[in-house]
Design a protein around this motif. Structure first.
Motif, short mmCIF file in Angstrom:
data_model
loop_
_atom_site.label_atom_id
_atom_site.label_comp_id
_atom_site.label_asym_id
_atom_site.label_seq_id
_atom_site.Cartn_x
_atom_site.Cartn_y
_atom_site.Cartn_z
N ASP A 7 -2.87 0.97 3.11
CA ASP A 7 -2.29 0.58 1.82
C ASP A 7 -0.81 0.92 1.77
OD1 ASP A 7 -4.74 -0.31 0.95
OD2 ASP A 7 -5.27 1.59 -0.02
N TYR A 11 2.52 -1.20 1.27
CA TYR A 11 3.28 -0.89 0.05
C TYR A 11 4.75 -0.60 0.35
CZ TYR A 11 4.89 2.26 -3.72
OH TYR A 11 5.63 2.89 -4.70
N PHE A 41 2.22 3.63 -7.27
CA PHE A 41 1.85 4.53 -6.18
C PHE A 41 0.88 5.61 -6.66
CE2 PHE A 41 2.58 8.52 -3.89
CZ PHE A 41 2.43 8.13 -2.56
N TRP A 44 -2.56 4.23 -8.10
CA TRP A 44 -3.48 3.74 -7.07
C TRP A 44 -4.64 4.70 -6.91
CZ3 TRP A 44 -2.16 -0.98 -5.24
CH2 TRP A 44 -2.91 -1.51 -4.19
#
Length: 478
Positions: A7, A11, A41, A44
């Protein structure tokens, strides 16, 4: 979102491209984008706790503004204590409520009273200890007149939530990081390359070193009754290496990522396992937390001024509070107490600042005295880490009892030779780079050899990462 996850690998480049090529026209737009990116961030993991970060941001931003207008001493003190109570109150509720409830129940049982208090099912917000201390230091500095309160809410919100260091530090001071949000930032290729290099080294520390050690450390600590003393020693050794690779690796990734966006974060580790005494170790380990407690707790208590009793008292207070900051468990308190005991002889003999430079300065190898001091310091630290890792006090003492049994001198039942070779190479690289901010900061040799080294590190990170699941950073729980 984990730094060592797929991820984050998606990102980071997306945020980087949008930051430099889409939202780079105006400073406020760029800062607003950083706030949004940082909230994504953090959210998440669990979006519900974004309200806590926003609340802390609003409280301390407002108190800073009120402090700039308040003239009366009583009013200023009231504002300061409001910030302290709100911040530490939130931290105390989420992190320590059940700890105090459990110990209260045990106290009544100890005195023969059958009273049981039910705890709450509270989820500890990731990083709350870090961003709480960061916002609190802002208010204290404004109160003391060391910092002008900001009127720019976007900059302040970005300072509090800045995603590279939001979850596990370094704990930044407002007077260092906040002004960086006021200035226009231009892409610096050299700084970005340096940031990528530090990120790579941090990932190697985390994935190849820490996570490899964790496999053996977890097995040995969880099944300590079945292993002999030498194997328990290996378990303690591996956890000692795991926590260093894990936490300093996180700091390297955070600092390197910040440099990609034009920011400089403070150094958080300075090769602590090369320390020659415990005082030097604490100047090199988790520097941002150690200096926070020094400036906002130790010095206000009187520091090392005054008589012997005051010096000893303040030393134990700062170490025990530091232990308690790490978690709601008596093991952390004993860990802090033990480090205070280690530190005490140096303090009483006024030798706590003997070693302020690098070990073996200008030389290839340390002297016998330095090497002996490094081994002793490492051994003392290893013993203390057993309390840090243990599930409870009984676990820690039982582990140490088994480790220091006669079987300490027998052959270990676990001998991961490949991991030991990797660790040896890792510490060689760290040793030769000990005069730099991180081991790979300057690579002066041929560019082809330099790229060969990068490729080797990337391959090792890939191989070790593909053989295990993404392991959460240890300090996420604090």
């Amino acid at each position: 979102m984990l730094f060592n996850s797929f991820d984050f690998a998606l990102y980071l480049p997306i945020v980087f491209i949008l930051y430099w090529f889409v939202f780079n026209k105006q400073l406020k737009t760029q800062n607003a984008f950083l706030v949004i990116a940082s909230y994504v961030f953090y959210g998440w993991w669990d979006w519900r706790f974004l309200s806590l970060i926003l609340f802390s941001t609003l409280v301390d931003f407002s108190i800073g503004l009120y402090l700039s207008k308040a003239k009366k001493v009583k009013t200023r003190k009231l504002l300061l204590w409001t910030s302290i109570i709100v911040n530490l109150g939130l931290l105390g509720f989420f992190k320590y409520f059940n700890f105090f409830i459990d110990n209260l129940s045990q106290s009544f049982h100890f005195f023969g009273q059958d009273m049981t208090f039910t705890g709450l099912e509270i989820i500890l917000p990731v990083g709350i200890s870090f961003y709480t201390f960061q916002t609190l230091s802002y208010t204290i500095d404004v109160y003391k007149g060391k910092l002008e309160p900001t009127k720019d809410f976007l900059s302040f919100a970005a300072f509090v939530s800045f995603f590279p260091q939001l979850v596990a530090g370094p704990i930044e001071r407002a007077k260092h990081l906040l002004p960086q949000f006021y200035k226009n930032r231009k892409f610096d290729y050299a700084k970005a390359v340096d940031g990528m290099r530090q990120i790579l080294w941090g990932l190697f520390k985390k994935i190849a070193i820490a996570d490899s050690c964790a496999v053996f450390a977890n097995d040995i600590f969880n099944n300590y009754e079945t292993y002999n003393g030498s194997t328990l020693f290996i378990g303690a050794l591996f956890f000692t290496l795991q926590i260093y690779g894990d936490f300093s690796g996180y700091s390297d990734i955070a600092i390197g990522t910040s440099r990609l966006f034009g920011f400089d974060l403070k150094r958080n580790f300075a090769y602590p396992y090369f320390s020659r005494d415990i005082a030097e170790f604490w100047r090199r380990w988790h520097i941002s937390l150690s200096t926070w407690f020094r400036d906002y707790l130790y010095i206000p208590l009187g520091g090392s001024r005054g008589g012997t009793f005051q010096k000893v008292r303040n030393t134990f207070i700062i170490f025990i509070v530091s232990g308690f900051w790490h978690g709601a468990n008596w093991t952390f308190i004993i860990w802090g107490f033990l480090n205070a005991l280690y530190f005490l002889p140096l303090l009483l003999r006024n030798k706590n600042r003997v070693y302020t430079g690098n070990i073996a300065e200008g030389k290839l190898f340390p002297s016998f005295k330095e090497f002996r001091g490094m081994l002793i310091t490492f051994a003392l630290t290893l013993i203390a880490w057993v309390f840090f890792r243990a599930e409870n006090i009984n676990h820690a003492f039982a582990y140490l009892d088994g480790m220091f049994s006669a079987s300490l001198f027998s052959l270990p039942e676990i001998r991961p030779k490949d991991v030991f070779v990797l660790i040896f190479v890792f510490f060689c690289v760290e040793w030769f780079g000990r005069d730099k901010k991180y081991a790979l900061e300057y690579l002066n040799f041929n560019k082809y050899l330099r790229w060969l080294l990068y490729v080797i590190i990337i391959v090792l990170v890939y191989l070790f990462g593909s053989n295990s699941e993404n392991v959460e950073f240890i300090y996420f729980q604090f």
